[in-house]
Design a protein around this motif. Structure first.
Motif, short mmCIF file in Angstrom:
data_model
loop_
_atom_site.label_atom_id
_atom_site.label_comp_id
_atom_site.label_asym_id
_atom_site.label_seq_id
_atom_site.Cartn_x
_atom_site.Cartn_y
_atom_site.Cartn_z
N ALA A 47 0.83 -1.21 0.00
CA ALA A 47 0.00 0.00 0.00
C ALA A 47 0.86 1.26 0.00
CB ALA A 47 -0.94 0.00 1.20
N ILE A 48 1.94 1.25 0.76
CA ILE A 48 2.82 2.42 0.81
C ILE A 48 3.48 2.65 -0.55
CG2 ILE A 48 4.99 3.29 1.78
CD1 ILE A 48 4.10 2.04 4.45
N PHE A 49 4.00 1.59 -1.14
CA PHE A 49 4.66 1.75 -2.43
C PHE A 49 3.66 2.09 -3.54
CE2 PHE A 49 8.09 -0.89 -0.41
CZ PHE A 49 8.96 0.18 -0.27
N ALA A 54 1.43 6.16 -7.19
CA ALA A 54 0.28 6.99 -7.57
C ALA A 54 0.63 8.46 -7.46
CB ALA A 54 -0.92 6.65 -6.70
N ALA A 55 1.38 8.83 -6.43
CA ALA A 55 1.79 10.23 -6.27
C ALA A 55 2.69 10.66 -7.42
CB ALA A 55 2.49 10.42 -4.93
N MET A 56 3.60 9.79 -7.82
CA MET A 56 4.49 10.13 -8.94
C MET A 56 3.70 10.22 -10.26
SD MET A 56 7.45 10.66 -7.76
CE MET A 56 6.66 11.34 -6.32
N PHE A 57 2.71 9.35 -10.42
CA PHE A 57 1.87 9.41 -11.61
C PHE A 57 1.09 10.72 -11.65
CE2 PHE A 57 -2.25 8.68 -13.67
CZ PHE A 57 -1.82 8.34 -14.95
N CYS A 58 0.53 11.10 -10.50
CA CYS A 58 -0.25 12.35 -10.43
C CYS A 58 0.63 13.56 -10.71
CB CYS A 58 -0.91 12.49 -9.06
SG CYS A 58 -2.23 11.31 -8.78
N GLY A 70 -7.34 11.79 -3.72
CA GLY A 70 -8.24 10.68 -3.99
C GLY A 70 -7.57 9.55 -4.74
N VAL A 71 -6.77 9.89 -5.74
CA VAL A 71 -6.08 8.86 -6.52
C VAL A 71 -5.11 8.08 -5.64
CG1 VAL A 71 -4.42 8.52 -8.40
CG2 VAL A 71 -6.33 10.08 -8.72
N ILE A 72 -4.38 8.78 -4.80
CA ILE A 72 -3.43 8.11 -3.91
C ILE A 72 -4.16 7.21 -2.92
CG2 ILE A 72 -1.75 8.51 -2.06
CD1 ILE A 72 -0.90 11.04 -3.61
N GLY A 73 -5.26 7.70 -2.36
CA GLY A 73 -6.02 6.90 -1.39
C GLY A 73 -6.60 5.65 -2.00
N VAL A 74 -7.22 5.78 -3.16
CA VAL A 74 -7.82 4.61 -3.81
C VAL A 74 -6.75 3.60 -4.22
CG1 VAL A 74 -9.06 3.88 -5.89
CG2 VAL A 74 -9.89 5.82 -4.57
N THR A 75 -5.64 4.09 -4.73
CA THR A 75 -4.56 3.19 -5.14
C THR A 75 -3.97 2.46 -3.95
OG1 THR A 75 -4.04 4.70 -6.95
CG2 THR A 75 -2.38 3.08 -6.38
N ALA A 76 -3.73 3.18 -2.86
CA ALA A 76 -3.16 2.54 -1.67
C ALA A 76 -4.12 1.50 -1.09
CB ALA A 76 -2.83 3.59 -0.61
N TYR A 77 -5.41 1.77 -1.16
CA TYR A 77 -6.39 0.81 -0.64
C TYR A 77 -6.51 -0.41 -1.55
CZ TYR A 77 -10.74 -1.35 0.76
OH TYR A 77 -11.67 -2.26 1.15
N ALA A 78 -6.53 -0.19 -2.85
CA ALA A 78 -6.82 -1.26 -3.79
C ALA A 78 -5.63 -2.15 -4.11
CB ALA A 78 -7.37 -0.67 -5.09
N ALA A 79 -4.42 -1.65 -4.02
CA ALA A 79 -3.25 -2.41 -4.44
C ALA A 79 -3.10 -3.76 -3.74
CB ALA A 79 -1.99 -1.57 -4.27
N PRO A 80 -3.18 -3.84 -2.41
CA PRO A 80 -3.05 -5.17 -1.79
C PRO A 80 -4.16 -6.14 -2.21
CG PRO A 80 -2.77 -3.45 -0.14
CD PRO A 80 -3.23 -2.79 -1.40
N HIS A 81 -5.36 -5.62 -2.40
CA HIS A 81 -6.48 -6.47 -2.80
C HIS A 81 -6.30 -6.97 -4.24
CE1 HIS A 81 -8.50 -5.45 0.88
NE2 HIS A 81 -8.35 -4.16 0.60
N LEU A 82 -5.83 -6.10 -5.12
CA LEU A 82 -5.59 -6.52 -6.50
C LEU A 82 -4.50 -7.56 -6.58
CD1 LEU A 82 -5.82 -3.09 -8.36
CD2 LEU A 82 -7.44 -4.98 -8.45
N LEU A 83 -3.42 -7.38 -5.82
CA LEU A 83 -2.35 -8.37 -5.84
C LEU A 83 -2.78 -9.69 -5.23
CD1 LEU A 83 0.81 -6.23 -5.10
CD2 LEU A 83 0.14 -7.32 -7.22
N GLU A 84 -3.63 -9.64 -4.21
CA GLU A 84 -4.14 -10.88 -3.63
C GLU A 84 -5.04 -11.61 -4.63
OE1 GLU A 84 -6.71 -12.07 0.28
OE2 GLU A 84 -5.24 -10.45 0.45
#
Length: 108
Positions: A47-49, A54-58, A70-84
């Motif tokens: 989530a941190i990475f 996401a911050a660098m993309f923005c 918003g983009v950073i928050g959604v990405t940090a939340y979704a990344a572990p779930h997507l990888l799982e």
């Protein structure tokens, strides 16, 4: 690179690891230990990475500050779930690769 820069770098990584350990311990406590500590720890690091990427993309795309949050928050939340989910997909495919190939080729 001077010794002061190296020491500062080590301190920053130490702080990151301590925050990750703390977040993983809290997550493990709140979820009644459904997974191992390592699972929660890796989820926090992912989530941190993901938030950093996401911050660098923005920044690269020049997003407004309110959209960036918003983009950073959604990405940090979704990344572990997507990888799982991706891990579960690969596990399912590896159990029966022939069936997966047939599904892709639409051959019965």
């Amino acid at each position: 690179m001077s010794w002061l820069n190296i020491i500062e770098f080590i301190k920053q990584w130490g702080q990151l690891l301590m925050l990750s350990f703390l977040a993983a311990a809290i997550q493990m406590y709140l979820s009644k230990r459904q997974f191992t500590f390592f699972h929660y720890f890796m989820s926090v690091l992912i989530a941190i990475f993901a938030a950093y990427l996401a911050a660098m993309f923005c920044e690269w795309r020049g997003f407004d500050e309110s959209l960036k949050t918003g983009v950073i928050g959604v990405t940090a939340y979704a990344a572990p779930h997507l990888l799982e989910g991706f891990d579960k997909l690969i596990t399912t495919i590896s159990k029966d690769p022939k069936a997966f190939i047939k599904l892709l080729m639409r051959v019965k």
